[in-house]
Design an enzyme around this catalytic site. Sequence first.
Site, PDB file in Angstrom:
ATOM      1  N   HIS A 153     -67.515 -18.155 -56.021  1.00 26.79           N
ATOM      2  CA  HIS A 153     -66.587 -18.919 -56.647  1.00 26.79           C
ATOM      3  C   HIS A 153     -66.856 -20.415 -56.879  1.00 26.79           C
ATOM      4  O   HIS A 153     -67.242 -21.086 -56.006  1.00 26.79           O
ATOM      5  CB  HIS A 153     -65.309 -18.770 -55.496  1.00 26.79           C
ATOM      6  CG  HIS A 153     -64.503 -17.630 -55.557  1.00 26.79           C
ATOM      7  ND1 HIS A 153     -65.055 -16.353 -55.096  1.00 26.79           N
ATOM      8  CD2 HIS A 153     -63.497 -16.886 -56.028  1.00 26.79           C
ATOM      9  CE1 HIS A 153     -64.443 -15.316 -55.386  1.00 26.79           C
ATOM     10  NE2 HIS A 153     -63.416 -15.608 -55.971  1.00 26.79           N
ATOM     11  N   GLU A 168     -58.610 -20.689 -67.007  1.00 31.04           N
ATOM     12  CA  GLU A 168     -57.042 -20.624 -67.009  1.00 31.04           C
ATOM     13  C   GLU A 168     -56.481 -20.767 -66.044  1.00 31.04           C
ATOM     14  O   GLU A 168     -55.374 -21.406 -65.653  1.00 31.04           O
ATOM     15  CB  GLU A 168     -56.921 -19.199 -67.554  1.00 31.04           C
ATOM     16  CG  GLU A 168     -57.200 -19.011 -68.925  1.00 31.04           C
ATOM     17  CD  GLU A 168     -57.177 -17.325 -69.433  1.00 31.04           C
ATOM     18  OE1 GLU A 168     -57.516 -17.168 -70.367  1.00 31.04           O
ATOM     19  OE2 GLU A 168     -56.440 -16.586 -68.637  1.00 31.04           O
ATOM     20  N   GLU A 169     -56.850 -20.149 -64.701  1.00 28.18           N
ATOM     21  CA  GLU A 169     -56.110 -20.412 -63.450  1.00 28.18           C
ATOM     22  C   GLU A 169     -56.202 -21.755 -62.987  1.00 28.18           C
ATOM     23  O   GLU A 169     -54.947 -22.140 -62.671  1.00 28.18           O
ATOM     24  CB  GLU A 169     -57.020 -19.336 -62.537  1.00 28.18           C
ATOM     25  CG  GLU A 169     -56.596 -18.086 -62.710  1.00 28.18           C
ATOM     26  CD  GLU A 169     -57.710 -17.188 -62.172  1.00 28.18           C
ATOM     27  OE1 GLU A 169     -57.391 -15.818 -62.297  1.00 28.18           O
ATOM     28  OE2 GLU A 169     -58.432 -17.480 -61.471  1.00 28.18           O
ATOM     29  N   GLN A 170     -57.228 -22.577 -62.849  1.00 29.31           N
ATOM     30  CA  GLN A 170     -57.376 -24.020 -62.635  1.00 29.31           C
ATOM     31  C   GLN A 170     -56.678 -24.674 -63.571  1.00 29.31           C
ATOM     32  O   GLN A 170     -55.870 -25.819 -63.077  1.00 29.31           O
ATOM     33  CB  GLN A 170     -58.831 -24.390 -62.588  1.00 29.31           C
ATOM     34  CG  GLN A 170     -59.725 -23.719 -61.488  1.00 29.31           C
ATOM     35  CD  GLN A 170     -60.822 -24.615 -60.756  1.00 29.31           C
ATOM     36  OE1 GLN A 170     -60.762 -25.898 -60.878  1.00 29.31           O
ATOM     37  NE2 GLN A 170     -61.798 -23.964 -60.507  1.00 29.31           N
ATOM     38  N   PHE A 178     -63.973 -23.431 -50.340  1.00 23.08           N
ATOM     39  CA  PHE A 178     -62.472 -23.173 -50.374  1.00 23.08           C
ATOM     40  C   PHE A 178     -62.021 -22.349 -51.575  1.00 23.08           C
ATOM     41  O   PHE A 178     -62.092 -22.769 -52.836  1.00 23.08           O
ATOM     42  CB  PHE A 178     -61.903 -24.645 -50.463  1.00 23.08           C
ATOM     43  CG  PHE A 178     -60.136 -24.482 -50.438  1.00 23.08           C
ATOM     44  CD1 PHE A 178     -59.533 -24.072 -49.370  1.00 23.08           C
ATOM     45  CD2 PHE A 178     -59.419 -24.875 -51.540  1.00 23.08           C
ATOM     46  CE1 PHE A 178     -58.064 -23.824 -49.283  1.00 23.08           C
ATOM     47  CE2 PHE A 178     -58.190 -24.603 -51.635  1.00 23.08           C
ATOM     48  CZ  PHE A 178     -57.439 -24.192 -50.429  1.00 23.08           C
ATOM     49  N   VAL A 179     -61.621 -21.016 -51.062  1.00 26.36           N
ATOM     50  CA  VAL A 179     -60.888 -20.341 -52.194  1.00 26.36           C
ATOM     51  C   VAL A 179     -59.642 -20.091 -52.024  1.00 26.36           C
ATOM     52  O   VAL A 179     -58.977 -19.449 -51.011  1.00 26.36           O
ATOM     53  CB  VAL A 179     -61.631 -18.872 -52.121  1.00 26.36           C
ATOM     54  CG1 VAL A 179     -61.176 -17.982 -53.272  1.00 26.36           C
ATOM     55  CG2 VAL A 179     -63.112 -19.171 -52.708  1.00 26.36           C
ATOM     56  N   ILE A 180     -58.610 -20.128 -53.049  1.00 22.61           N
ATOM     57  CA  ILE A 180     -57.460 -20.101 -53.007  1.00 22.61           C
ATOM     58  C   ILE A 180     -56.965 -19.351 -54.230  1.00 22.61           C
ATOM     59  O   ILE A 180     -57.223 -19.745 -55.542  1.00 22.61           O
ATOM     60  CB  ILE A 180     -56.582 -21.295 -52.690  1.00 22.61           C
ATOM     61  CG1 ILE A 180     -54.931 -21.200 -52.537  1.00 22.61           C
ATOM     62  CG2 ILE A 180     -56.657 -22.343 -53.893  1.00 22.61           C
ATOM     63  CD1 ILE A 180     -54.288 -22.353 -52.025  1.00 22.61           C
ATOM     64  N   CYS A 181     -55.672 -18.790 -54.357  1.00 23.33           N
ATOM     65  CA  CYS A 181     -55.169 -18.036 -55.550  1.00 23.33           C
ATOM     66  C   CYS A 181     -54.305 -19.106 -56.088  1.00 23.33           C
ATOM     67  O   CYS A 181     -53.291 -19.284 -55.972  1.00 23.33           O
ATOM     68  CB  CYS A 181     -54.118 -16.825 -55.266  1.00 23.33           C
ATOM     69  SG  CYS A 181     -53.499 -16.012 -56.746  1.00 23.33           S
ATOM     70  N   ALA A 182     -55.132 -19.860 -57.176  1.00 24.04           N
ATOM     71  CA  ALA A 182     -54.444 -20.917 -57.938  1.00 24.04           C
ATOM     72  C   ALA A 182     -53.253 -20.612 -58.413  1.00 24.04           C
ATOM     73  O   ALA A 182     -52.401 -21.603 -58.665  1.00 24.04           O
ATOM     74  CB  ALA A 182     -55.425 -21.679 -58.702  1.00 24.04           C
TER      75      ALA A 182
END
Lengths: 174, 174
Positions: free
Chosen positions: A67, A86-88, A119-123
């Site tokens: 990631h 797209e997510e970011q 650090f991984v998060i569902c943005a």
Amino acid sequence: MDISAVNALSYEDFVNLFGNVVEKCPIITAAVWSRRPFVGLKALEAAISEFIDDLPESGKEGILRCHPDLAGRDLQSGTLTRESREEQGRAGMDALNSVEAARMAQLNKEYKERFEFPFVICARMSDKADILRQLSERCSNQRDAERARGIEEVKKICRLRLQSLVLTDASNKL
Amino acid sequence: MDISAVNALSYEDFVNLFGNVVEKCPIITAAVWSRRPFVGLKALEAAISEFIDDLPESGKEGILRCHPDLAGRDLQSGTLTRESREEQGRAGMDALNSVEAARMAQLNKEYKERFEFPFVICARMSDKADILRQLSERCSNQRDAERARGIEEVKKICRLRLQSLVLTDASNKL
């Protein structure tokens, strides 16, 4: 696209369509294709989840390390995958002011030094302020807990990517 | 690049450099980074090999399905990875005459219908005639044997990719 159309895909079309539901891990999509037919999207999601759970801890860390950083060098250099961009973007990561950008860079660095994965998060489920707050808080977790937490976020990201591919007619690109 | 330089790489640089030693499976490289320090290139190769061997059979098939067909649509449309393009080019896959191309396409199709994963061979260790002959012969194998054979080839490809990255100064691109 209904599940019978998903089940009818060759492995090549299946991987082309779903290969990035776990970021840069088409092996996972390609592996679970063997589990067809799926009774529904939930079953496909569950198969992916089980595959991930069965990996050794090093494999889970491997997933996390595939990631990109949030607001990191891939965003700056235009090398994010389409999905991550797209997510970011939606979470405002491409529009940080200089104070926010410096804070994000510093916290990403601390996080990676501590845990040896990003650090991984569902943005898509967070906004800019929330992401900065969670990144700061999670920096003080234990490594095992944070690995598990990162994988939970990977699964949330996967669920939303699957839904958007199947519900919008992304299958048109095949 | 000596092994101490490899061992000093951050996971990001390590994955950037070695992420495609197993085609489109950076998760494997990213996972084995945890096993540093490596005493030598052989040890890195062995760690990758062990990670692959520990995957369930579906995961091994997943690896195979991340490989492009030889002289297939990715070569024609220019979407091969850099490594695959070089390897297929060196083995003459980009210079088949029409009879050879038709034969290759037909055998690839038969192989995939029979095994549900693509024919994988270390193209750098073969020429055009040899590849066509082996593809034809391997079409009559059993599925389990052929999955194992494909994975052996993946490991040969991996070894040569590792060597060429470490021995040439590919690390300059970091």
